[in-house]
Design an enzyme around this catalytic site. Structure first.
Site: not given
Length: 91
Positions: A19, A37
């Site tokens: 990320r 996520n």
């Protein structure tokens, strides 16, 4: 021409800074959107920007950061909306 893509990335993509690396790469490419996520172990992202730049981002997503092991990527091309002013990490 600006476009938007919705992306789902699978493999070893959580716990490997996917990320944060995605956010860094998107900012470097001047893209807007978000990344998060998912509970099933995938990473989901939306990117908005120029088509050629988004294609570079998708190439990067197919590999990811150093410790990631991408096994699949689903790309959904969408109509540009211009909803974002920055690139965000979402939870």
């Amino acid at each position: 021409m600006n476009i938007r893509v919705h992306v789902f990335i699978s493999g070893k993509v959580q716990g490997v800074f996917f990320r944060s690396s995605t956010k860094d790469m998107a900012k470097n490419l001047d893209l807007f959107g978000w990344v998060r996520n998912l509970a099933d172990g995938r990473v989901e992202a939306v990117f908005e920007g120029k088509k050629d730049t988004i294609e570079k981002m998708l190439e990067w997503c197919r590999v990811g950061p150093e410790y990631a092991r991408v096994t699949g990527i689903e790309v959904i091309w969408e109509e540009f909306k211009g909803d974002f002013k920055e690139f965000l990490l979402r939870r």
